[in-house]
Write a protein that holds these residues in place. Sequence first.
Motif, PDB file in Angstrom:
ATOM      1  N   TYR A  99     -25.032  39.369 -12.423  1.00 45.33           N
ATOM      2  CA  TYR A  99     -25.260  39.383 -13.869  1.00 45.33           C
ATOM      3  C   TYR A  99     -24.249  40.292 -14.579  1.00 45.33           C
ATOM      4  O   TYR A  99     -23.804  39.997 -15.688  1.00 45.33           O
ATOM      5  N   LYS A 100     -23.880  41.392 -13.939  1.00 48.20           N
ATOM      6  CA  LYS A 100     -22.904  42.306 -14.537  1.00 48.20           C
ATOM      7  C   LYS A 100     -21.540  41.622 -14.649  1.00 48.20           C
ATOM      8  O   LYS A 100     -20.877  41.684 -15.693  1.00 48.20           O
ATOM      9  N   LYS A 101     -21.117  40.951 -13.577  1.00 51.07           N
ATOM     10  CA  LYS A 101     -19.831  40.252 -13.591  1.00 51.07           C
ATOM     11  C   LYS A 101     -19.854  39.067 -14.552  1.00 51.07           C
ATOM     12  O   LYS A 101     -18.864  38.790 -15.238  1.00 51.07           O
ATOM     13  N   LEU A 102     -20.981  38.383 -14.605  1.00 48.06           N
ATOM     14  CA  LEU A 102     -21.110  37.246 -15.519  1.00 48.06           C
ATOM     15  C   LEU A 102     -21.004  37.709 -16.965  1.00 48.06           C
ATOM     16  O   LEU A 102     -20.286  37.107 -17.768  1.00 48.06           O
ATOM     17  N   GLN A 103     -21.705  38.778 -17.300  1.00 49.42           N
ATOM     18  CA  GLN A 103     -21.662  39.318 -18.659  1.00 49.42           C
ATOM     19  C   GLN A 103     -20.246  39.751 -19.026  1.00 49.42           C
ATOM     20  O   GLN A 103     -19.765  39.468 -20.131  1.00 49.42           O
ATOM     21  N   THR A 104     -19.573  40.411 -18.098  1.00 53.80           N
ATOM     22  CA  THR A 104     -18.203  40.870 -18.352  1.00 53.80           C
ATOM     23  C   THR A 104     -17.273  39.686 -18.586  1.00 53.80           C
ATOM     24  O   THR A 104     -16.454  39.697 -19.523  1.00 53.80           O
ATOM     25  N   GLY A 105     -17.397  38.654 -17.753  1.00 49.86           N
ATOM     26  CA  GLY A 105     -16.545  37.480 -17.896  1.00 49.86           C
ATOM     27  C   GLY A 105     -16.790  36.730 -19.193  1.00 49.86           C
ATOM     28  O   GLY A 105     -15.851  36.301 -19.865  1.00 49.86           O
ATOM     29  N   LEU A 106     -18.035  36.576 -19.565  1.00 50.73           N
ATOM     30  CA  LEU A 106     -18.367  35.879 -20.806  1.00 50.73           C
ATOM     31  C   LEU A 106     -17.905  36.668 -22.024  1.00 50.73           C
ATOM     32  O   LEU A 106     -17.347  36.108 -22.974  1.00 50.73           O
ATOM     33  N   ALA A 107     -18.124  37.967 -21.992  1.00 51.52           N
ATOM     34  CA  ALA A 107     -17.757  38.827 -23.128  1.00 51.52           C
ATOM     35  C   ALA A 107     -16.251  38.937 -23.313  1.00 51.52           C
ATOM     36  O   ALA A 107     -15.778  39.231 -24.415  1.00 51.52           O
ATOM     37  N   SER A 108     -15.504  38.691 -22.237  1.00 56.63           N
ATOM     38  CA  SER A 108     -14.043  38.798 -22.320  1.00 56.63           C
ATOM     39  C   SER A 108     -13.378  37.451 -22.580  1.00 56.63           C
ATOM     40  O   SER A 108     -12.179  37.293 -22.349  1.00 56.63           O
ATOM     41  N   GLY A 109     -14.162  36.481 -23.021  1.00 57.12           N
ATOM     42  CA  GLY A 109     -13.597  35.198 -23.397  1.00 57.12           C
ATOM     43  C   GLY A 109     -13.629  34.153 -22.308  1.00 57.12           C
ATOM     44  O   GLY A 109     -12.783  33.246 -22.275  1.00 57.12           O
ATOM     45  N   LYS A 111     -13.356  34.686 -18.952  1.00 56.27           N
ATOM     46  CA  LYS A 111     -12.411  34.952 -17.865  1.00 56.27           C
ATOM     47  C   LYS A 111     -13.123  35.277 -16.554  1.00 56.27           C
ATOM     48  O   LYS A 111     -14.218  35.815 -16.543  1.00 56.27           O
ATOM     49  N   SER A 112     -12.448  34.932 -15.452  1.00 57.09           N
ATOM     50  CA  SER A 112     -12.907  35.276 -14.101  1.00 57.09           C
ATOM     51  C   SER A 112     -14.328  34.799 -13.831  1.00 57.09           C
ATOM     52  O   SER A 112     -15.136  35.520 -13.231  1.00 57.09           O
ATOM     53  N   LEU A 113     -14.641  33.595 -14.256  1.00 55.03           N
ATOM     54  CA  LEU A 113     -15.970  33.031 -14.040  1.00 55.03           C
ATOM     55  C   LEU A 113     -15.953  32.035 -12.885  1.00 55.03           C
ATOM     56  O   LEU A 113     -14.937  31.402 -12.622  1.00 55.03           O
ATOM     57  N   PRO A 114     -17.064  31.865 -12.195  1.00 52.02           N
ATOM     58  CA  PRO A 114     -17.147  30.865 -11.131  1.00 52.02           C
ATOM     59  C   PRO A 114     -17.306  29.479 -11.735  1.00 52.02           C
ATOM     60  O   PRO A 114     -17.434  29.325 -12.955  1.00 52.02           O
ATOM     61  N   ASP A 115     -17.340  28.473 -10.889  1.00 53.77           N
ATOM     62  CA  ASP A 115     -17.612  27.121 -11.368  1.00 53.77           C
ATOM     63  C   ASP A 115     -19.108  26.904 -11.559  1.00 53.77           C
ATOM     64  O   ASP A 115     -19.535  26.220 -12.488  1.00 53.77           O
ATOM     65  N   ILE A 116     -19.895  27.486 -10.658  1.00 53.11           N
ATOM     66  CA  ILE A 116     -21.356  27.347 -10.690  1.00 53.11           C
ATOM     67  C   ILE A 116     -21.971  28.726 -10.493  1.00 53.11           C
ATOM     68  O   ILE A 116     -21.521  29.497  -9.644  1.00 53.11           O
ATOM     69  N   CYS A 117     -22.997  29.029 -11.258  1.00 52.53           N
ATOM     70  CA  CYS A 117     -23.657  30.335 -11.129  1.00 52.53           C
ATOM     71  C   CYS A 117     -25.173  30.147 -11.154  1.00 52.53           C
ATOM     72  O   CYS A 117     -25.695  29.373 -11.966  1.00 52.53           O
ATOM     73  N   LEU A 118     -25.863  30.840 -10.270  1.00 53.32           N
ATOM     74  CA  LEU A 118     -27.316  30.842 -10.273  1.00 53.32           C
ATOM     75  C   LEU A 118     -27.807  31.823 -11.337  1.00 53.32           C
ATOM     76  O   LEU A 118     -27.362  32.971 -11.377  1.00 53.32           O
ATOM     77  N   ILE A 119     -28.716  31.374 -12.199  1.00 51.71           N
ATOM     78  CA  ILE A 119     -29.257  32.231 -13.258  1.00 51.71           C
ATOM     79  C   ILE A 119     -30.761  31.998 -13.342  1.00 51.71           C
ATOM     80  O   ILE A 119     -31.230  30.856 -13.307  1.00 51.71           O
ATOM     81  N   GLU A 120     -31.522  33.079 -13.458  1.00 54.93           N
ATOM     82  CA  GLU A 120     -32.974  32.986 -13.553  1.00 54.93           C
ATOM     83  C   GLU A 120     -33.403  32.312 -14.854  1.00 54.93           C
ATOM     84  O   GLU A 120     -32.745  32.464 -15.890  1.00 54.93           O
ATOM     85  N   ASP A 121     -34.522  31.614 -14.797  1.00 52.35           N
ATOM     86  CA  ASP A 121     -35.073  30.989 -15.995  1.00 52.35           C
ATOM     87  C   ASP A 121     -35.368  32.016 -17.077  1.00 52.35           C
ATOM     88  O   ASP A 121     -35.209  31.746 -18.271  1.00 52.35           O
TER      89      ASP A 121
END
Length: 450
Positions: A99-109, A111-121
Amino acid sequence: MKKRLGLLLATGMLSFSMILAGCGNSSKESGANGAGGASGAAETNDEAATEETQKITVWAWDDNFNVAVMKTAAEYYKKLNPDANVEIEVISNSKEDIYKKLQTGLASGGKSLPDICLIEDYSIYQYLNSYSKYFYPLNDDVDYSQFSPYKVEVMTYNDKAYGIPFDAGVTGLFYRADYLEQAGFTAADLEDITWDRFIEIGKQVEEQTGVKMTVANGTNYSSLFRTMMQSAGAWYCDSNGELTITNNEVLKESLETIKKMRDAGIILECADDSTLAGAINDGTTASVINAAWRVSTIKAEPEQSGKWAVASTPRLNNANSVNASNTGGSSWYVLDNGQDKGAIVDFLKAVYAGDIDFYSDILVNQGAVGTYLPAQEGKAYQTEDEFFGGQKVFAEFASWLPEVPSVMYGKNVPESNTAVNTALFSYLQGDITVEEALTQAEDQLKNQIQ
Protein backbone atom coordinates in the motif's frame (compact mmCIF):
# COMPACT_ATOMS: atom_id res chain seq x y z
CA MET A 1 11.60 -10.37 1.78
CA LYS A 2 10.36 -10.21 -1.75
CA LYS A 3 9.75 -13.42 -3.58
CA ARG A 4 9.51 -13.51 -7.36
CA LEU A 5 7.86 -15.98 -9.64
CA GLY A 6 9.09 -15.97 -13.21
CA LEU A 7 6.76 -18.19 -15.15
CA LEU A 8 7.88 -18.24 -18.78
CA LEU A 9 5.19 -19.60 -21.04
CA ALA A 10 6.14 -21.45 -24.25
CA THR A 11 6.32 -19.13 -27.28
CA GLY A 12 4.39 -19.39 -30.53
CA MET A 13 5.30 -17.93 -33.91
CA LEU A 14 3.90 -14.41 -34.41
CA SER A 15 4.23 -12.31 -37.55
CA PHE A 16 6.65 -9.40 -37.44
CA SER A 17 3.83 -6.94 -37.99
CA MET A 18 2.06 -8.16 -34.84
CA ILE A 19 5.18 -7.67 -32.75
CA LEU A 20 5.59 -4.21 -34.26
CA ALA A 21 2.04 -3.24 -33.32
CA GLY A 22 1.86 -4.96 -29.92
CA CYS A 23 5.35 -4.39 -28.54
CA GLY A 24 6.47 -1.21 -30.28
CA ASN A 25 9.73 -2.68 -31.75
CA SER A 26 11.47 -0.75 -34.50
CA SER A 27 10.78 -1.73 -38.15
CA LYS A 28 13.20 -4.13 -39.82
CA GLU A 29 13.22 -6.14 -43.10
CA SER A 30 12.82 -9.82 -42.39
CA GLY A 31 14.09 -11.32 -45.63
CA ALA A 32 11.82 -14.26 -44.89
CA ASN A 33 11.05 -14.87 -48.58
CA GLY A 34 14.69 -14.90 -49.73
CA ALA A 35 17.04 -17.87 -50.12
CA GLY A 36 20.57 -18.69 -49.10
CA GLY A 37 22.68 -17.94 -46.03
CA ALA A 38 21.83 -14.22 -45.80
CA SER A 39 18.12 -14.97 -45.79
CA GLY A 40 18.54 -17.71 -43.19
CA ALA A 41 20.40 -15.30 -40.89
CA ALA A 42 17.60 -12.76 -41.27
CA GLU A 43 15.01 -15.39 -40.40
CA THR A 44 16.98 -16.32 -37.29
CA ASN A 45 17.12 -12.70 -36.16
CA ASP A 46 13.39 -12.23 -36.76
CA GLU A 47 12.51 -15.39 -34.84
CA ALA A 48 14.57 -14.15 -31.90
CA ALA A 49 12.68 -10.85 -32.05
CA THR A 50 9.33 -12.61 -31.89
CA GLU A 51 10.42 -14.47 -28.77
CA GLU A 52 10.59 -11.28 -26.71
CA THR A 53 8.11 -11.79 -23.88
CA GLN A 54 5.64 -9.41 -22.30
CA LYS A 55 6.19 -9.42 -18.56
CA ILE A 56 3.13 -9.04 -16.35
CA THR A 57 4.00 -7.95 -12.82
CA VAL A 58 1.66 -8.64 -9.91
CA TRP A 59 1.87 -7.27 -6.35
CA ALA A 60 0.30 -9.34 -3.57
CA TRP A 61 0.74 -10.25 0.09
CA ASP A 62 0.44 -13.54 2.03
CA ASP A 63 2.50 -16.30 0.42
CA ASN A 64 0.17 -19.03 1.62
CA PHE A 65 -3.01 -17.45 0.31
CA ASN A 66 -3.06 -14.58 -2.19
CA VAL A 67 0.41 -15.18 -3.65
CA ALA A 68 -0.20 -18.93 -3.88
CA VAL A 69 -3.52 -18.31 -5.64
CA MET A 70 -1.93 -16.02 -8.23
CA LYS A 71 0.86 -18.54 -8.87
CA THR A 72 -1.80 -21.17 -9.45
CA ALA A 73 -3.59 -18.80 -11.84
CA ALA A 74 -0.36 -18.41 -13.81
CA GLU A 75 -0.03 -22.19 -14.08
CA TYR A 76 -3.61 -22.52 -15.32
CA TYR A 77 -3.03 -19.81 -17.92
CA LYS A 78 0.01 -21.70 -19.19
CA LYS A 79 -2.12 -24.81 -19.66
CA LEU A 80 -4.91 -22.87 -21.37
CA ASN A 81 -2.57 -20.87 -23.62
CA PRO A 82 0.66 -22.82 -24.13
CA ASP A 83 1.66 -20.57 -27.05
CA ALA A 84 1.18 -17.27 -25.20
CA ASN A 85 4.41 -15.29 -25.08
CA VAL A 86 3.94 -13.97 -21.56
CA GLU A 87 5.92 -13.98 -18.32
CA ILE A 88 3.91 -13.55 -15.11
CA GLU A 89 5.96 -12.35 -12.15
CA VAL A 90 4.30 -12.34 -8.73
CA ILE A 91 6.08 -10.05 -6.26
CA SER A 92 5.31 -10.83 -2.63
CA ASN A 93 5.55 -8.22 0.09
CA SER A 94 3.68 -7.17 3.21
CA LYS A 95 0.30 -5.54 2.75
CA GLU A 96 1.57 -2.38 4.44
CA ASP A 97 4.57 -2.09 2.12
CA ILE A 98 2.44 -2.74 -0.96
CA TYR A 99 0.00 0.00 0.00
CA LYS A 100 2.89 2.37 0.73
CA LYS A 101 4.49 1.73 -2.68
CA LEU A 102 1.12 1.94 -4.41
CA GLN A 103 0.34 5.29 -2.80
CA THR A 104 3.77 6.64 -3.71
CA GLY A 105 3.43 5.51 -7.33
CA LEU A 106 -0.06 6.93 -7.74
CA ALA A 107 0.82 10.23 -6.08
CA SER A 108 3.86 10.65 -8.33
CA GLY A 109 1.82 10.42 -11.51
CA GLY A 110 1.42 6.68 -11.98
CA LYS A 111 5.12 5.82 -11.86
CA SER A 112 6.67 2.48 -10.90
CA LEU A 113 3.34 0.67 -10.73
CA PRO A 114 2.72 -3.04 -11.37
CA ASP A 115 0.35 -4.34 -14.01
CA ILE A 116 -1.92 -5.99 -11.43
CA CYS A 117 -2.24 -5.22 -7.72
CA LEU A 118 -4.22 -6.91 -4.96
CA ILE A 119 -6.28 -4.37 -2.99
CA GLU A 120 -8.71 -4.97 -0.12
CA ASP A 121 -12.38 -4.19 -0.62
CA TYR A 122 -12.26 -1.89 2.41
CA SER A 123 -9.40 0.14 0.87
CA ILE A 124 -10.11 0.43 -2.87
CA TYR A 125 -12.49 3.39 -2.72
CA GLN A 126 -9.84 5.77 -1.41
CA TYR A 127 -7.62 4.95 -4.41
CA LEU A 128 -10.35 5.16 -7.03
CA ASN A 129 -11.68 8.38 -5.54
CA SER A 130 -8.30 10.09 -5.90
CA TYR A 131 -6.50 8.24 -8.68
CA SER A 132 -9.03 6.53 -10.94
CA LYS A 133 -7.15 7.69 -14.05
CA TYR A 134 -4.31 5.32 -13.16
CA PHE A 135 -6.63 2.30 -13.00
CA TYR A 136 -7.75 0.45 -16.12
CA PRO A 137 -11.54 -0.15 -16.49
CA LEU A 138 -12.59 -3.62 -17.61
CA ASN A 139 -16.29 -3.10 -18.43
CA ASP A 140 -15.74 -3.85 -22.11
CA ASP A 141 -13.76 -7.01 -21.36
CA VAL A 142 -15.41 -8.76 -18.40
CA ASP A 143 -18.97 -10.04 -17.94
CA TYR A 144 -19.56 -8.78 -14.41
CA SER A 145 -22.98 -10.43 -14.23
CA GLN A 146 -21.06 -13.65 -13.59
CA PHE A 147 -19.73 -12.32 -10.27
CA SER A 148 -21.34 -11.64 -6.92
CA PRO A 149 -23.05 -8.22 -7.18
CA TYR A 150 -21.69 -6.87 -3.89
CA LYS A 151 -18.10 -7.46 -5.05
CA VAL A 152 -18.71 -5.70 -8.36
CA GLU A 153 -20.26 -2.75 -6.52
CA VAL A 154 -17.08 -2.35 -4.44
CA MET A 155 -14.85 -1.96 -7.50
CA THR A 156 -17.19 0.31 -9.46
CA TYR A 157 -16.50 4.04 -9.56
CA ASN A 158 -18.35 6.52 -11.82
CA ASP A 159 -20.02 3.58 -13.60
CA LYS A 160 -16.69 1.93 -14.47
CA ALA A 161 -15.49 -1.35 -12.97
CA TYR A 162 -11.74 -1.50 -12.43
CA GLY A 163 -10.87 -5.01 -11.33
CA ILE A 164 -11.50 -8.72 -11.28
CA PRO A 165 -13.40 -9.81 -8.15
CA PHE A 166 -11.41 -12.31 -6.11
CA ASP A 167 -12.18 -13.85 -2.74
CA ALA A 168 -15.32 -13.51 -0.68
CA GLY A 169 -15.51 -12.81 3.01
CA VAL A 170 -19.04 -14.28 3.03
CA THR A 171 -19.83 -15.22 6.60
CA GLY A 172 -21.42 -18.18 8.31
CA LEU A 173 -22.24 -19.46 11.79
CA PHE A 174 -19.83 -22.31 12.55
CA TYR A 175 -21.13 -24.33 15.50
CA ARG A 176 -20.42 -27.46 17.49
CA ALA A 177 -23.27 -29.78 16.51
CA ASP A 178 -22.55 -32.05 19.47
CA TYR A 179 -22.96 -29.23 21.99
CA LEU A 180 -26.13 -28.00 20.35
CA GLU A 181 -27.57 -31.52 20.28
CA GLN A 182 -26.74 -31.93 23.96
CA ALA A 183 -28.74 -28.76 24.64
CA GLY A 184 -31.69 -30.09 22.64
CA PHE A 185 -31.21 -28.26 19.31
CA THR A 186 -31.01 -29.55 15.75
CA ALA A 187 -29.47 -28.06 12.62
CA ALA A 188 -32.86 -26.66 11.63
CA ASP A 189 -32.97 -24.62 14.85
CA LEU A 190 -29.89 -22.67 13.72
CA GLU A 191 -30.99 -21.85 10.17
CA ASP A 192 -32.07 -18.31 9.25
CA ILE A 193 -32.44 -17.09 12.84
CA THR A 194 -32.26 -13.61 14.34
CA TRP A 195 -29.56 -12.48 16.75
CA ASP A 196 -32.20 -12.38 19.50
CA ARG A 197 -32.93 -16.07 18.91
CA PHE A 198 -29.19 -16.76 18.85
CA ILE A 199 -28.93 -15.24 22.34
CA GLU A 200 -31.81 -17.37 23.62
CA ILE A 201 -30.20 -20.53 22.25
CA GLY A 202 -26.87 -19.46 23.69
CA LYS A 203 -28.25 -19.24 27.20
CA GLN A 204 -29.66 -22.75 27.00
CA VAL A 205 -26.44 -24.15 25.53
CA GLU A 206 -24.42 -22.84 28.46
CA GLU A 207 -27.00 -24.11 30.97
CA GLN A 208 -26.85 -27.62 29.49
CA THR A 209 -23.16 -27.87 28.57
CA GLY A 210 -21.29 -25.26 30.60
CA VAL A 211 -19.81 -23.92 27.37
CA LYS A 212 -20.11 -20.31 26.14
CA MET A 213 -22.22 -20.04 23.01
CA THR A 214 -19.73 -18.02 20.98
CA VAL A 215 -16.29 -16.42 21.03
CA ALA A 216 -14.97 -12.97 20.13
CA ASN A 217 -11.88 -10.82 20.35
CA GLY A 218 -12.63 -9.03 23.59
CA THR A 219 -10.63 -5.96 22.59
CA ASN A 220 -12.02 -5.48 19.10
CA TYR A 221 -15.61 -6.17 18.07
CA SER A 222 -15.31 -4.45 14.68
CA SER A 223 -15.57 -7.66 12.65
CA LEU A 224 -18.84 -8.51 14.40
CA PHE A 225 -20.55 -5.14 14.09
CA ARG A 226 -19.40 -4.82 10.46
CA THR A 227 -20.96 -8.22 9.77
CA MET A 228 -24.20 -7.11 11.40
CA MET A 229 -24.27 -3.81 9.52
CA GLN A 230 -23.68 -5.25 6.08
CA SER A 231 -26.40 -7.86 6.58
CA ALA A 232 -28.82 -4.91 6.42
CA GLY A 233 -27.06 -3.13 3.57
CA ALA A 234 -25.68 -0.40 5.83
CA TRP A 235 -22.23 0.99 6.56
CA TYR A 236 -20.43 3.90 8.20
CA CYS A 237 -21.28 6.09 5.20
CA ASP A 238 -24.02 6.46 2.61
CA SER A 239 -23.84 5.70 -1.11
CA ASN A 240 -22.12 9.05 -1.68
CA GLY A 241 -19.41 8.35 0.86
CA GLU A 242 -20.77 10.76 3.46
CA LEU A 243 -20.53 9.71 7.11
CA THR A 244 -23.75 8.34 8.61
CA ILE A 245 -22.76 7.15 12.06
CA THR A 246 -24.74 9.35 14.43
CA ASN A 247 -28.17 8.61 12.92
CA ASN A 248 -27.36 5.12 11.68
CA GLU A 249 -30.20 2.91 12.93
CA VAL A 250 -28.57 -0.29 11.71
CA LEU A 251 -25.29 0.45 13.46
CA LYS A 252 -27.24 1.40 16.57
CA GLU A 253 -29.02 -1.98 16.60
CA SER A 254 -25.70 -3.73 15.96
CA LEU A 255 -24.11 -2.16 19.04
CA GLU A 256 -27.22 -2.84 21.11
CA THR A 257 -27.15 -6.49 20.00
CA ILE A 258 -23.53 -6.92 21.01
CA LYS A 259 -24.36 -5.47 24.42
CA LYS A 260 -27.29 -7.89 24.80
CA MET A 261 -25.02 -10.79 23.91
CA ARG A 262 -22.40 -9.64 26.38
CA ASP A 263 -24.91 -8.93 29.16
CA ALA A 264 -26.41 -12.40 28.62
CA GLY A 265 -22.97 -13.87 29.24
CA ILE A 266 -22.92 -15.96 26.05
CA ILE A 267 -19.61 -14.56 24.71
CA LEU A 268 -16.20 -15.96 25.59
CA GLU A 269 -13.98 -12.87 25.25
CA CYS A 270 -10.39 -13.55 24.20
CA ALA A 271 -7.38 -11.26 24.45
CA ASP A 272 -6.45 -11.59 20.77
CA ASP A 273 -7.03 -13.64 17.63
CA SER A 274 -4.49 -16.26 18.67
CA THR A 275 -6.30 -17.09 21.90
CA LEU A 276 -9.59 -16.99 19.99
CA ALA A 277 -8.30 -19.72 17.68
CA GLY A 278 -7.21 -21.67 20.75
CA ALA A 279 -10.72 -21.47 22.21
CA ILE A 280 -12.14 -22.93 19.00
CA ASN A 281 -9.71 -25.84 19.07
CA ASP A 282 -9.89 -26.63 22.79
CA GLY A 283 -13.67 -26.87 22.83
CA THR A 284 -14.42 -23.93 25.12
CA THR A 285 -16.84 -22.29 22.67
CA ALA A 286 -19.89 -23.67 20.91
CA SER A 287 -19.69 -21.44 17.85
CA VAL A 288 -17.85 -18.73 15.95
CA ILE A 289 -19.22 -16.28 13.37
CA ASN A 290 -16.69 -15.65 10.64
CA ALA A 291 -15.82 -15.96 6.97
CA ALA A 292 -15.21 -19.24 5.13
CA TRP A 293 -11.47 -19.03 5.71
CA ARG A 294 -12.13 -19.88 9.39
CA VAL A 295 -12.50 -23.49 8.21
CA SER A 296 -8.72 -23.95 8.35
CA THR A 297 -8.65 -22.90 12.03
CA ILE A 298 -11.48 -25.26 12.92
CA LYS A 299 -9.83 -28.19 11.15
CA ALA A 300 -6.56 -27.65 13.04
CA GLU A 301 -7.91 -29.95 15.76
CA PRO A 302 -8.46 -33.35 14.09
CA GLU A 303 -10.13 -34.86 17.16
CA GLN A 304 -13.13 -32.58 16.55
CA SER A 305 -13.83 -34.12 13.14
CA GLY A 306 -17.54 -34.78 12.69
CA LYS A 307 -18.52 -32.42 15.51
CA TRP A 308 -18.82 -29.17 13.55
CA ALA A 309 -21.50 -27.79 11.24
CA VAL A 310 -22.25 -24.44 9.61
CA ALA A 311 -25.45 -22.39 9.34
CA SER A 312 -26.37 -19.03 7.84
CA THR A 313 -25.39 -15.84 9.67
CA PRO A 314 -28.01 -14.54 12.13
CA ARG A 315 -29.83 -11.37 11.07
CA LEU A 316 -30.84 -8.18 12.85
CA ASN A 317 -34.48 -7.23 13.51
CA ASN A 318 -34.14 -4.43 10.98
CA ALA A 319 -36.47 -5.08 8.05
CA ASN A 320 -33.60 -4.88 5.56
CA SER A 321 -31.42 -7.42 7.32
CA VAL A 322 -30.85 -10.84 5.70
CA ASN A 323 -29.13 -14.05 6.79
CA ALA A 324 -26.03 -13.31 4.72
CA SER A 325 -23.13 -10.95 5.20
CA ASN A 326 -19.43 -10.38 4.58
CA THR A 327 -16.24 -9.53 6.41
CA GLY A 328 -13.07 -8.74 4.48
CA GLY A 329 -12.05 -9.83 0.98
CA SER A 330 -9.84 -8.46 -1.80
CA SER A 331 -9.74 -8.19 -5.59
CA TRP A 332 -7.21 -7.85 -8.40
CA TYR A 333 -6.89 -4.42 -10.05
CA VAL A 334 -5.27 -3.53 -13.37
CA LEU A 335 -3.09 -0.40 -13.26
CA ASP A 336 -2.92 1.86 -16.30
CA ASN A 337 0.88 2.03 -16.31
CA GLY A 338 1.38 2.47 -20.06
CA GLN A 339 1.88 -1.19 -20.95
CA ASP A 340 -0.36 -2.82 -23.56
CA LYS A 341 -3.31 -4.44 -21.75
CA GLY A 342 -4.13 -7.19 -24.24
CA ALA A 343 -2.21 -10.02 -22.57
CA ILE A 344 -3.05 -8.80 -19.07
CA VAL A 345 -6.78 -8.77 -19.72
CA ASP A 346 -6.62 -12.09 -21.54
CA PHE A 347 -4.89 -13.70 -18.56
CA LEU A 348 -7.43 -12.43 -16.04
CA LYS A 349 -10.42 -13.29 -18.23
CA ALA A 350 -9.22 -16.77 -19.10
CA VAL A 351 -8.58 -17.81 -15.50
CA TYR A 352 -10.51 -15.61 -13.05
CA ALA A 353 -13.52 -15.09 -15.31
CA GLY A 354 -13.75 -18.45 -16.98
CA ASP A 355 -12.02 -21.44 -15.37
CA ILE A 356 -14.19 -23.36 -12.89
CA ASP A 357 -11.46 -25.93 -12.24
CA PHE A 358 -9.15 -23.15 -11.11
CA TYR A 359 -11.67 -22.08 -8.47
CA SER A 360 -12.06 -25.65 -7.25
CA ASP A 361 -8.27 -25.91 -6.99
CA ILE A 362 -7.79 -22.79 -4.88
CA LEU A 363 -10.78 -23.71 -2.71
CA VAL A 364 -9.22 -27.07 -1.84
CA ASN A 365 -5.61 -25.91 -1.51
CA GLN A 366 -5.93 -22.36 -0.14
CA GLY A 367 -9.48 -22.28 1.22
CA ALA A 368 -10.29 -19.38 -1.11
CA VAL A 369 -13.99 -18.91 -1.83
CA GLY A 370 -14.12 -17.06 -5.13
CA THR A 371 -16.91 -14.71 -6.16
CA TYR A 372 -17.21 -16.08 -9.71
CA LEU A 373 -20.74 -17.47 -9.49
CA PRO A 374 -20.42 -20.34 -12.01
CA ALA A 375 -17.60 -21.73 -9.84
CA GLN A 376 -20.10 -23.05 -7.32
CA GLU A 377 -20.86 -25.79 -9.83
CA GLY A 378 -17.28 -27.02 -9.47
CA LYS A 379 -16.63 -30.41 -7.90
CA ALA A 380 -14.92 -28.99 -4.79
CA TYR A 381 -18.02 -27.03 -3.84
CA GLN A 382 -20.17 -30.17 -4.04
CA THR A 383 -17.88 -32.34 -1.91
CA GLU A 384 -19.20 -33.61 1.40
CA ASP A 385 -16.85 -32.75 4.27
CA GLU A 386 -16.65 -35.43 6.93
CA PHE A 387 -15.15 -32.96 9.38
CA PHE A 388 -18.49 -31.15 9.20
CA GLY A 389 -20.56 -34.29 9.49
CA GLY A 390 -20.80 -34.80 5.73
CA GLN A 391 -22.14 -31.27 5.11
CA LYS A 392 -21.27 -29.59 1.80
CA VAL A 393 -19.72 -26.64 3.61
CA PHE A 394 -18.50 -24.61 0.66
CA ALA A 395 -21.74 -25.16 -1.25
CA GLU A 396 -23.46 -23.50 1.72
CA PHE A 397 -21.16 -20.47 1.50
CA ALA A 398 -21.64 -20.32 -2.26
CA SER A 399 -25.42 -20.28 -1.80
CA TRP A 400 -25.20 -17.29 0.59
CA LEU A 401 -22.81 -15.36 -1.64
CA PRO A 402 -25.41 -13.84 -4.03
CA GLU A 403 -27.50 -12.72 -1.03
CA VAL A 404 -24.83 -10.51 0.55
CA PRO A 405 -26.06 -6.87 0.42
CA SER A 406 -23.94 -4.34 -1.46
CA VAL A 407 -22.62 -1.36 0.46
CA MET A 408 -20.40 1.65 -0.15
CA TYR A 409 -17.32 1.10 2.04
CA GLY A 410 -15.98 4.64 1.62
CA LYS A 411 -12.52 6.00 2.32
CA ASN A 412 -11.94 5.57 6.04
CA VAL A 413 -12.77 2.02 7.09
CA PRO A 414 -9.82 1.44 9.47
CA GLU A 415 -10.39 4.78 11.19
CA SER A 416 -14.13 4.11 11.40
CA ASN A 417 -13.52 0.69 12.92
CA THR A 418 -11.37 2.20 15.63
CA ALA A 419 -13.70 5.08 16.42
CA VAL A 420 -16.81 2.89 16.69
CA ASN A 421 -15.01 0.16 18.64
CA THR A 422 -13.70 2.70 21.16
CA ALA A 423 -17.16 4.19 21.65
CA LEU A 424 -18.69 0.71 21.88
CA PHE A 425 -16.59 -0.19 24.92
CA SER A 426 -17.66 2.97 26.72
CA TYR A 427 -21.24 1.93 25.98
CA LEU A 428 -20.66 -1.67 27.10
CA GLN A 429 -19.24 -0.43 30.40
CA GLY A 430 -22.34 1.68 30.99
CA ASP A 431 -20.52 5.01 30.82
CA ILE A 432 -22.61 6.37 27.94
CA THR A 433 -25.81 5.56 26.05
CA VAL A 434 -25.78 3.99 22.61
CA GLU A 435 -26.81 7.34 21.08
CA GLU A 436 -23.90 9.03 22.83
CA ALA A 437 -21.60 6.28 21.62
CA LEU A 438 -22.57 6.92 17.99
CA THR A 439 -22.08 10.67 18.39
CA GLN A 440 -18.71 10.13 20.07
CA ALA A 441 -17.57 7.82 17.29
CA GLU A 442 -18.51 10.24 14.51
CA ASP A 443 -16.92 13.21 16.29
CA GLN A 444 -13.70 11.25 16.83
CA LEU A 445 -13.64 10.16 13.22
CA LYS A 446 -14.25 13.65 11.85
CA ASN A 447 -11.44 15.07 13.98
CA GLN A 448 -9.11 12.32 12.81
CA ILE A 449 -9.70 12.61 9.07
CA GLN A 450 -9.88 16.39 8.78
